[in-house]
Design a protein around this motif. Structure first.
Motif, PDB file in Angstrom:
ATOM      1  N   ALA A  86       0.863  -1.193   0.000  1.00  0.00           N
ATOM      2  CA  ALA A  86       0.000   0.000   0.000  1.00  0.00           C
ATOM      3  C   ALA A  86       0.893   1.234   0.000  1.00  0.00           C
ATOM      4  O   ALA A  86       2.010   1.211   0.520  1.00  0.00           O
ATOM      5  CB  ALA A  86      -0.914   0.012   1.222  1.00  0.00           C
ATOM      6  N   LEU A  87       0.399   2.294  -0.623  1.00  0.00           N
ATOM      7  CA  LEU A  87       1.131   3.557  -0.600  1.00  0.00           C
ATOM      8  C   LEU A  87       0.157   4.711  -0.799  1.00  0.00           C
ATOM      9  O   LEU A  87      -0.973   4.498  -1.262  1.00  0.00           O
ATOM     10  CB  LEU A  87       2.245   3.586  -1.638  1.00  0.00           C
ATOM     11  N   PRO A  88       0.583   5.920  -0.429  1.00  0.00           N
ATOM     12  CA  PRO A  88      -0.317   7.062  -0.605  1.00  0.00           C
ATOM     13  C   PRO A  88      -0.695   7.227  -2.079  1.00  0.00           C
ATOM     14  O   PRO A  88       0.131   7.001  -2.971  1.00  0.00           O
ATOM     15  CB  PRO A  88       0.526   8.253  -0.122  1.00  0.00           C
ATOM     16  N   GLU A  89      -1.933   7.607  -2.311  1.00  0.00           N
ATOM     17  CA  GLU A  89      -2.451   7.783  -3.675  1.00  0.00           C
ATOM     18  C   GLU A  89      -1.578   8.740  -4.491  1.00  0.00           C
ATOM     19  O   GLU A  89      -1.379   8.561  -5.690  1.00  0.00           O
ATOM     20  CB  GLU A  89      -3.886   8.333  -3.576  1.00  0.00           C
ATOM     21  N   ASN A  90      -1.021   9.748  -3.803  1.00  0.00           N
ATOM     22  CA  ASN A  90      -0.279  10.792  -4.536  1.00  0.00           C
ATOM     23  C   ASN A  90       1.220  10.499  -4.666  1.00  0.00           C
ATOM     24  O   ASN A  90       1.973  11.314  -5.186  1.00  0.00           O
ATOM     25  CB  ASN A  90      -0.489  12.160  -3.869  1.00  0.00           C
ATOM     26  N   ASP A 113       6.811   8.842  -9.073  1.00  0.00           N
ATOM     27  CA  ASP A 113       8.260   8.891  -9.284  1.00  0.00           C
ATOM     28  C   ASP A 113       8.796  10.310  -9.125  1.00  0.00           C
ATOM     29  O   ASP A 113       9.963  10.501  -8.791  1.00  0.00           O
ATOM     30  CB  ASP A 113       8.618   8.315 -10.656  1.00  0.00           C
ATOM     31  N   ASP A 114       7.930  11.309  -9.377  1.00  0.00           N
ATOM     32  CA  ASP A 114       8.342  12.699  -9.142  1.00  0.00           C
ATOM     33  C   ASP A 114       8.353  13.022  -7.656  1.00  0.00           C
ATOM     34  O   ASP A 114       9.085  13.888  -7.204  1.00  0.00           O
ATOM     35  CB  ASP A 114       7.380  13.669  -9.852  1.00  0.00           C
ATOM     36  N   LYS A 115       7.470  12.314  -6.917  1.00  0.00           N
ATOM     37  CA  LYS A 115       7.363  12.577  -5.477  1.00  0.00           C
ATOM     38  C   LYS A 115       7.349  11.247  -4.713  1.00  0.00           C
ATOM     39  O   LYS A 115       6.333  10.842  -4.160  1.00  0.00           O
ATOM     40  CB  LYS A 115       6.077  13.378  -5.206  1.00  0.00           C
ATOM     41  N   LEU A 128       0.302   2.346   7.704  1.00  0.00           N
ATOM     42  CA  LEU A 128       1.551   3.038   7.367  1.00  0.00           C
ATOM     43  C   LEU A 128       1.374   3.904   6.126  1.00  0.00           C
ATOM     44  O   LEU A 128       1.902   5.020   6.049  1.00  0.00           O
ATOM     45  CB  LEU A 128       2.670   2.012   7.146  1.00  0.00           C
ATOM     46  N   ALA A 129       0.616   3.389   5.136  1.00  0.00           N
ATOM     47  CA  ALA A 129       0.369   4.165   3.915  1.00  0.00           C
ATOM     48  C   ALA A 129      -0.420   5.433   4.229  1.00  0.00           C
ATOM     49  O   ALA A 129      -0.136   6.510   3.686  1.00  0.00           O
ATOM     50  CB  ALA A 129      -0.364   3.312   2.887  1.00  0.00           C
ATOM     51  N   LYS A 130      -1.395   5.315   5.133  1.00  0.00           N
ATOM     52  CA  LYS A 130      -2.184   6.491   5.521  1.00  0.00           C
ATOM     53  C   LYS A 130      -1.317   7.516   6.244  1.00  0.00           C
ATOM     54  O   LYS A 130      -1.631   8.703   6.256  1.00  0.00           O
ATOM     55  CB  LYS A 130      -3.373   6.073   6.391  1.00  0.00           C
ATOM     56  N   ALA A 131      -0.210   7.042   6.843  1.00  0.00           N
ATOM     57  CA  ALA A 131       0.722   7.952   7.529  1.00  0.00           C
ATOM     58  C   ALA A 131       1.770   8.524   6.571  1.00  0.00           C
ATOM     59  O   ALA A 131       2.653   9.268   6.991  1.00  0.00           O
ATOM     60  CB  ALA A 131       1.414   7.212   8.668  1.00  0.00           C
ATOM     61  N   GLY A 132       1.674   8.149   5.277  1.00  0.00           N
ATOM     62  CA  GLY A 132       2.544   8.758   4.285  1.00  0.00           C
ATOM     63  C   GLY A 132       3.680   7.892   3.763  1.00  0.00           C
ATOM     64  O   GLY A 132       4.513   8.362   2.983  1.00  0.00           O
ATOM     65  N   TYR A 133       3.727   6.618   4.191  1.00  0.00           N
ATOM     66  CA  TYR A 133       4.795   5.729   3.738  1.00  0.00           C
ATOM     67  C   TYR A 133       4.277   4.739   2.691  1.00  0.00           C
ATOM     68  O   TYR A 133       3.090   4.414   2.666  1.00  0.00           O
ATOM     69  CB  TYR A 133       5.359   4.921   4.918  1.00  0.00           C
ATOM     70  N   ALA A 134       5.180   4.238   1.863  1.00  0.00           N
ATOM     71  CA  ALA A 134       4.892   3.024   1.103  1.00  0.00           C
ATOM     72  C   ALA A 134       5.208   1.859   2.041  1.00  0.00           C
ATOM     73  O   ALA A 134       6.154   1.927   2.821  1.00  0.00           O
ATOM     74  CB  ALA A 134       5.765   2.946  -0.141  1.00  0.00           C
ATOM     75  N   MET A 143       7.107   2.151  -8.533  1.00  0.00           N
ATOM     76  CA  MET A 143       6.857   3.568  -8.776  1.00  0.00           C
ATOM     77  C   MET A 143       6.344   4.229  -7.496  1.00  0.00           C
ATOM     78  O   MET A 143       5.458   3.694  -6.826  1.00  0.00           O
ATOM     79  CB  MET A 143       5.805   3.714  -9.880  1.00  0.00           C
ATOM     80  N   GLY A 144       6.913   5.353  -7.147  1.00  0.00           N
ATOM     81  CA  GLY A 144       6.462   6.084  -5.962  1.00  0.00           C
ATOM     82  C   GLY A 144       7.199   5.731  -4.690  1.00  0.00           C
ATOM     83  O   GLY A 144       6.969   6.340  -3.648  1.00  0.00           O
TER      84      GLY A 144
END
Length: 246
Positions: free
Chosen positions: A23-27, A30-32, A57-63, A111-112
């Motif tokens: 899981a990772l943040p939607e946003n 590769d740029d961010k 963890l993804a909701k906290a901003g991590y992959a 990616m990301g």
């Protein structure tokens, strides 16, 4: 924060599919790219609880990725089956570490994900896995274990670079205080930066809300402890924030 989830499939040299959950943040892009955290589950495999940890963890901003070290996405709620699978992979710890390295590399390439900014957390059997990854010199900046097995594949040497947090239950009947003392001596020998927190009254499995149910169904000495679970999570997040950013 909205998140996206996916299966991360890594294929070993002999064709075994390791079906990890990511899981990772939607946003994240590769740029961010965002920092990554590998999650090594308890001996049950990639069941609901490690998946929920990855999403948190993804909701906290991590992959984040829950690692399927057994292969083929095997999971169970039966302690005898879990023990058998664990013993099978522990019988060939070089293979186990090869699988972990494969998942780490595939995760870092996603990616990301910022593959230069990785940490890991492990639960019970998974605690041993993430500590051994650090002992093998895999590129982990920070490692945290919850009621983890602290025994080493081989003792840490100068390859050991990770900052370490160990959350241990004072009433853990599966990992003794002697094992904790041995671990401290191992870390001291290599000058590692580590913290060991002992939670009085907490049993093995204290972080897992399903621990009491698993204990009752399998006649094993586990127990959820809400206070220890919350405090150890908060300290783990502080460790990751300090070493990986947020």
């Amino acid at each position: 924060m909205s998140i996206k989830t996916l299966e991360l499939i890594s294929t070993t040299e002999n064709g075994v599919e390791l079906i990890s959950y990511m899981a990772l943040p939607e946003n994240a892009s590769d740029d961010k790219p965002v920092a990554g955290i590998l999650v090594a589950p308890e001996w049950w495999g990639v069941v609901d609880y490690p998946k929920s940890v990855v999403e948190r963890l993804a909701k906290a901003g991590y992959a984040a990725v829950a690692m399927d070290v057994y292969g083929e996405g095997k999971l169970t709620t039966d302690a005898a089956m879990a023990n058998m699978w664990m013993e099978q992979v522990l019988a060939d710890q070089d293979m186990l570490m090869d699988r972990c390295r494969l998942i780490l590399n595939d995760f870092a390439d996603q990616m990301g994900v910022n593959g230069d900014n990785l940490g890991a957390i492990g639960y019970c059997f998974g605690g041993k896995i993430v500590l051994d990854m650090a002992r093998e010199g895999m590129p982990l900046k920070a490692v945290a274990t919850f009621h983890g097995n602290l025994s080493a594949k081989q003792p840490a040497d100068d390859k050991f670079k990770a900052k370490v947090l160990v959350a241990h239950g004072g009433e853990d009947s599966m990992v003794s205080m002697d094992a904790v003392d041995d671990f401290k001596q191992e870390m001291d020998k290599v000058g590692a930066d580590y913290t060991v927190d002992v939670y009085e009254g907490a049993k093995h499995g204290f972080s897992n809300p399903h621990a009491d149910e698993r204990a009752a169904n399998n006649d094993v000495d586990l127990g959820y402890n809400e206070k220890a679970a919350k405090d150890s999570w908060d300290k783990m997040m502080d460790l990751m924030k300090t070493n990986l950013g947020s």
